[in-house]
Scaffold this motif. Structure first.
Motif, PDB file in Angstrom:
ATOM      1  N   LEU A 290       0.835  -1.209   0.000  1.00  0.00           N
ATOM      2  CA  LEU A 290       0.000   0.000   0.000  1.00  0.00           C
ATOM      3  C   LEU A 290       0.870   1.259   0.000  1.00  0.00           C
ATOM      4  CD1 LEU A 290      -2.901  -0.857   2.506  1.00  0.00           C
ATOM      5  CD2 LEU A 290      -3.040  -0.665   0.020  1.00  0.00           C
ATOM      6  N   VAL A 291       1.907   1.247   0.820  1.00  0.00           N
ATOM      7  CA  VAL A 291       2.796   2.417   0.884  1.00  0.00           C
ATOM      8  C   VAL A 291       3.414   2.691  -0.496  1.00  0.00           C
ATOM      9  CG1 VAL A 291       4.998   3.237   1.819  1.00  0.00           C
ATOM     10  CG2 VAL A 291       3.297   2.237   3.340  1.00  0.00           C
ATOM     11  N   ARG A 292       3.879   1.634  -1.156  1.00  0.00           N
ATOM     12  CA  ARG A 292       4.506   1.808  -2.472  1.00  0.00           C
ATOM     13  C   ARG A 292       3.476   2.294  -3.509  1.00  0.00           C
ATOM     14  NH1 ARG A 292       9.597  -0.720  -3.078  1.00  0.00           N
ATOM     15  NH2 ARG A 292      10.163  -2.112  -1.356  1.00  0.00           N
ATOM     16  N   GLY A 328      -6.005   8.554  -3.247  1.00  0.00           N
ATOM     17  CA  GLY A 328      -4.941   7.822  -3.933  1.00  0.00           C
ATOM     18  C   GLY A 328      -3.651   7.802  -3.141  1.00  0.00           C
ATOM     19  N   TRP A 329      -2.967   8.939  -3.101  1.00  0.00           N
ATOM     20  CA  TRP A 329      -1.689   8.973  -2.388  1.00  0.00           C
ATOM     21  C   TRP A 329      -1.881   8.948  -0.871  1.00  0.00           C
ATOM     22  CZ3 TRP A 329       0.977  14.101  -0.947  1.00  0.00           C
ATOM     23  CH2 TRP A 329       2.059  13.849  -0.104  1.00  0.00           C
ATOM     24  N   LEU A 330      -2.496  10.005  -0.331  1.00  0.00           N
ATOM     25  CA  LEU A 330      -2.460  10.196   1.123  1.00  0.00           C
ATOM     26  C   LEU A 330      -3.166   9.077   1.888  1.00  0.00           C
ATOM     27  CD1 LEU A 330      -2.991  14.065   1.225  1.00  0.00           C
ATOM     28  CD2 LEU A 330      -0.932  12.828   1.940  1.00  0.00           C
ATOM     29  N   LEU A 331      -4.377   8.717   1.455  1.00  0.00           N
ATOM     30  CA  LEU A 331      -5.119   7.694   2.201  1.00  0.00           C
ATOM     31  C   LEU A 331      -4.443   6.324   2.074  1.00  0.00           C
ATOM     32  CD1 LEU A 331      -7.590   7.020   3.932  1.00  0.00           C
ATOM     33  CD2 LEU A 331      -8.865   6.577   1.824  1.00  0.00           C
ATOM     34  N   THR A 332      -4.009   5.973   0.867  1.00  0.00           N
ATOM     35  CA  THR A 332      -3.375   4.661   0.668  1.00  0.00           C
ATOM     36  C   THR A 332      -2.090   4.559   1.478  1.00  0.00           C
ATOM     37  OG1 THR A 332      -4.293   4.629  -1.555  1.00  0.00           O
ATOM     38  CG2 THR A 332      -2.561   3.034  -1.080  1.00  0.00           C
ATOM     39  N   THR A 374      -6.154  -8.240   4.605  1.00  0.00           N
ATOM     40  CA  THR A 374      -6.119  -8.697   3.216  1.00  0.00           C
ATOM     41  C   THR A 374      -7.399  -8.282   2.485  1.00  0.00           C
ATOM     42  OG1 THR A 374      -4.769 -10.586   3.873  1.00  0.00           O
ATOM     43  CG2 THR A 374      -5.853 -10.729   1.728  1.00  0.00           C
ATOM     44  N   VAL A 375      -8.527  -8.424   3.184  1.00  0.00           N
ATOM     45  CA  VAL A 375      -9.813  -7.987   2.604  1.00  0.00           C
ATOM     46  C   VAL A 375      -9.763  -6.486   2.336  1.00  0.00           C
ATOM     47  CG1 VAL A 375     -12.290  -7.720   3.046  1.00  0.00           C
ATOM     48  CG2 VAL A 375     -11.124  -9.837   3.706  1.00  0.00           C
ATOM     49  N   HIS A 376      -9.269  -5.742   3.310  1.00  0.00           N
ATOM     50  CA  HIS A 376      -9.167  -4.290   3.115  1.00  0.00           C
ATOM     51  C   HIS A 376      -8.291  -3.945   1.916  1.00  0.00           C
ATOM     52  CE1 HIS A 376      -6.707  -0.615   3.636  1.00  0.00           C
ATOM     53  NE2 HIS A 376      -7.904  -0.089   3.604  1.00  0.00           N
ATOM     54  N   PHE A 377      -7.158  -4.614   1.818  1.00  0.00           N
ATOM     55  CA  PHE A 377      -6.221  -4.351   0.716  1.00  0.00           C
ATOM     56  C   PHE A 377      -6.932  -4.499  -0.635  1.00  0.00           C
ATOM     57  CE2 PHE A 377      -3.176  -5.970  -2.413  1.00  0.00           C
ATOM     58  CZ  PHE A 377      -2.158  -5.034  -2.336  1.00  0.00           C
ATOM     59  N   THR A 378      -7.632  -5.616  -0.794  1.00  0.00           N
ATOM     60  CA  THR A 378      -8.309  -5.885  -2.062  1.00  0.00           C
ATOM     61  C   THR A 378      -9.404  -4.854  -2.327  1.00  0.00           C
ATOM     62  OG1 THR A 378      -7.912  -8.235  -1.660  1.00  0.00           O
ATOM     63  CG2 THR A 378      -9.534  -7.680  -3.351  1.00  0.00           C
ATOM     64  N   CYS A 379     -10.215  -4.599  -1.311  1.00  0.00           N
ATOM     65  CA  CYS A 379     -11.332  -3.661  -1.489  1.00  0.00           C
ATOM     66  C   CYS A 379     -10.833  -2.239  -1.734  1.00  0.00           C
ATOM     67  CB  CYS A 379     -12.236  -3.685  -0.257  1.00  0.00           C
ATOM     68  SG  CYS A 379     -13.168  -5.198  -0.066  1.00  0.00           S
ATOM     69  N   HIS A 380      -9.781  -1.844  -1.046  1.00  0.00           N
ATOM     70  CA  HIS A 380      -9.278  -0.473  -1.202  1.00  0.00           C
ATOM     71  C   HIS A 380      -8.774  -0.246  -2.628  1.00  0.00           C
ATOM     72  CE1 HIS A 380      -7.566   3.381  -0.001  1.00  0.00           C
ATOM     73  NE2 HIS A 380      -6.434   3.036  -0.611  1.00  0.00           N
ATOM     74  N   GLY A 409     -14.055  -2.354   2.446  1.00  0.00           N
ATOM     75  CA  GLY A 409     -12.651  -2.380   2.874  1.00  0.00           C
ATOM     76  C   GLY A 409     -12.455  -1.647   4.186  1.00  0.00           C
ATOM     77  N   ALA A 410     -13.146  -0.528   4.348  1.00  0.00           N
ATOM     78  CA  ALA A 410     -13.006   0.255   5.578  1.00  0.00           C
ATOM     79  C   ALA A 410     -13.554  -0.510   6.774  1.00  0.00           C
ATOM     80  CB  ALA A 410     -13.720   1.595   5.426  1.00  0.00           C
ATOM     81  N   VAL A 411     -14.641  -1.255   6.567  1.00  0.00           N
ATOM     82  CA  VAL A 411     -15.188  -2.082   7.660  1.00  0.00           C
ATOM     83  C   VAL A 411     -14.175  -3.170   8.031  1.00  0.00           C
ATOM     84  CG1 VAL A 411     -16.981  -3.768   8.245  1.00  0.00           C
ATOM     85  CG2 VAL A 411     -17.608  -1.606   7.146  1.00  0.00           C
TER      86      VAL A 411
END
Lengths: 427, 89
Positions: A290-292, A328-332, A374-380, A409-411
């Motif tokens: 996510l950071v990258r 995109g940038w800041l939240l991710t 992992t769920v969050h990653f995919t949904c985000h 993803g947020a949930v």
């Protein structure tokens, strides 16, 4: 000998805030994260062509900016800066009181924007400005008292000055809605966007990265000179963008601002990449994916910003710029860092509070809930992709789908946070 | 004539063996330098005991120690120094 015989020796808590302080900020950020994507869904009809004005799209933007990004920045800044800069914890009650003012204030700002009520918006904005001004005072005291870390401290001062510009321009923008215009709206808006995203949040993200990324990767601190050069270029970019907002050679100054910003970002990302490459810990998991991705979107946001500065005739260019910049940038980036900070701090607090002779405190990995993340990653990532597609295709349906995916993803992220807190409390 | 020479302080991050374990002096290093230097020593040396000479309580170190199954004890030190004994229980 003054040993406790545990993992954490006596005195480990001397520079720690009570766990309830940073975790109440993180908890509120997690809740506002869900609300932000719900607001995207509520404003899906207008989201693809959003360029300003009251409604659920601007509410979603501020739920992310104030509710997630600034909320987390306050919690992390109040906790990490004293730890890293060798200062005792002070003003615990003020740090707690700011949360009680700031959290309902952000909710009021979002509701006022969403339902189109200038009075609710103005009331929330006054309280938000007051809370952030109080945080600015605490933050400034931490910066004044800090020892060492000139790169982080210099970025902190840049973020602080930017925050003051953001608060002033926010007050001016709200003033236009309640009939008290203090500054031309276009000028205030241009400065507000630049100094909020690239100034306050951006410089804070850059500065804290010079501690957090080496800390998580277990690498040496990046070189001071290139880091300061990056800061110098970033500040130059902000000054140029600020001057452009006042209508002085607007196009030329905006292009120069993007060029200076691109230089700052290039140096910063080069330093971060070198740090990760040299680090002892190579596997940083999904958090650093996510950071990258956040870093890639930061660079992409500058390209979109250049397109806006050049008035490139592309439908939704300004909206796309905003999507790449904030969610995109800041939240991710922030969600990637936050999912490492939470278990780390939770472990620290669980260990510092453990009585001698008791069982070992949970490790950060034991406090990390892998499946929800992992769920969050995919949904985000799905939500971001759908949001970009919605803007490009001018499709409310895709924007609604982005809202649903983002909220799911947020949930999941909230579940991971709740699990970490529950495990910390049970340690 | 008195000897005016002062003992030379160890370079930041330097480590050396003694009877009670491997010592490492991380005073003067900026965060997260001490953390990285200590963990590098622990991971590389496979030693039983590490004595850390620090100028502050290294709070960010403890979760990383816990992750590796190591424990920390505070031991007596001169004023201005925090000294820790790290070991694998």
């Amino acid at each position: 000998m003054t040993a406790t015989g545990g993992v954490f020796p006596a005195g480990a808590a001397t520079r720690l805030l009570p766990a309830s302080i940073p975790f109440r900020y993180f908890g509120a950020a997690v809740v506002f994260h869900v609300a932000a994507w719900a607001a995207v869904l509520a404003g899906a009809a207008d989201a693809p062509g959003f360029v300003g004005g009251l409604g659920w799209s601007v509410a979603a933007l501020h739920l992310v900016a104030l509710g997630v990004l600034a909320m987390t920045a306050i919690g992390a800044g109040l906790q990490l800066l004293p730890v890293a800069s060798r200062q005792p914890v002070r003003a615990v009650r003020i740090a707690a009181a700011i949360w009680w003012i700031y959290t309902p204030a952000v909710a009021a700002v979002a509701c006022g924007m969403g339902i189109g009520s200038p009075k609710v918006l103005a009331a929330g904005a006054v309280a938000t400005v007051a809370a952030l001004a109080a945080f600015a005072v605490l933050f400034a005291r931490n910066l004044v008292g800090a020892r060492g870390m000139p790169v982080v401290i210099a970025h902190g001062w840049g973020a602080l000055v930017s925050l003051l510009v953001v608060l002033a321009t926010a007050a001016a923008l709200v003033g236009t809605y309640v009939g008290v215009p203090a500054l031309d709206r276009a000028t205030a808006l241009a400065m507000h966007v630049a100094f909020a995203a690239y100034g306050f949040m951006g410089l804070l993200a850059f500065g804290l990265s010079y501690i957090l990324v080496p800390m998580f990767a277990l690498a040496d601190t990046p070189g001071r000179r290139p880091a300061m050069a990056s800061l110098g270029l970033a500040v130059t970019a902000l000054v140029l963008a600020g001057l452009a907002a006042f209508g002085v050679a607007t196009s030329v100054l905006r292009i120069a601002a993007v060029a200076a910003g691109a230089g700052a970002v290039a140096i910063h990302l080069w330093l971060m990449q070198a740090t990760l490459a040299a680090g002892m810990r190579k596997d940083l998991g999904l958090s650093f994916v996510l950071v990258r991705i956040g870093w890639v979107l930061l660079a992409t946001s500058l390209v979109a910003g250049l397109a806006v500065a050049l008035d490139v005739p592309v439908d939704g260019a300004a909206t796309l710029f905003g999507v790449l910049l904030v969610p995109g940038w800041l939240l991710t980036f922030l969600l990637g860092i936050l999912q490492r900070i939470v278990p780390f701090l939770a472990s620290l607090h669980a260990g510092a509070g453990a009585a001698p002779g008791k069982r070992r405190p949970p490790t950060p990995s034991a406090l990390t809930a892998g499946r929800p993340l992992t769920v969050h990653f995919t949904c985000h990532l799905a939500a971001l992709t759908l949001l970009v597609a919605a803007v490009l295709a001018q499709s409310p349906g895709l924007a609604a789908a982005a809202g649903v995916a983002g909220a799911a993803g947020a949930v999941a992220f909230a579940a991971a946070f709740a699990i970490a807190v529950r495990r910390m409390a049970g340690a | 004539m008195s000897d005016s020479r002062q003992p030379v302080p160890p370079a930041p991050g330097r480590s050396w063996p003694e009877a009670d374990g491997v010592h490492i002096d991380v005073r003067g290093l900026e965060p997260p330098g001490p953390l990285v230097a200590i963990l590098r020593l622990i991971d590389a040396a496979g030693t039983g005991t590490v004595i850390v000479h620090h100028d502050r309580d290294p709070q960010l170190l403890y979760p990383e120690l816990a992750e590796r199954g190591w424990a920390a004890e505070r031991v007596p030190a001169p004023d201005g120094e925090v000294r820790l004994k790290l070991r694998r229980p």
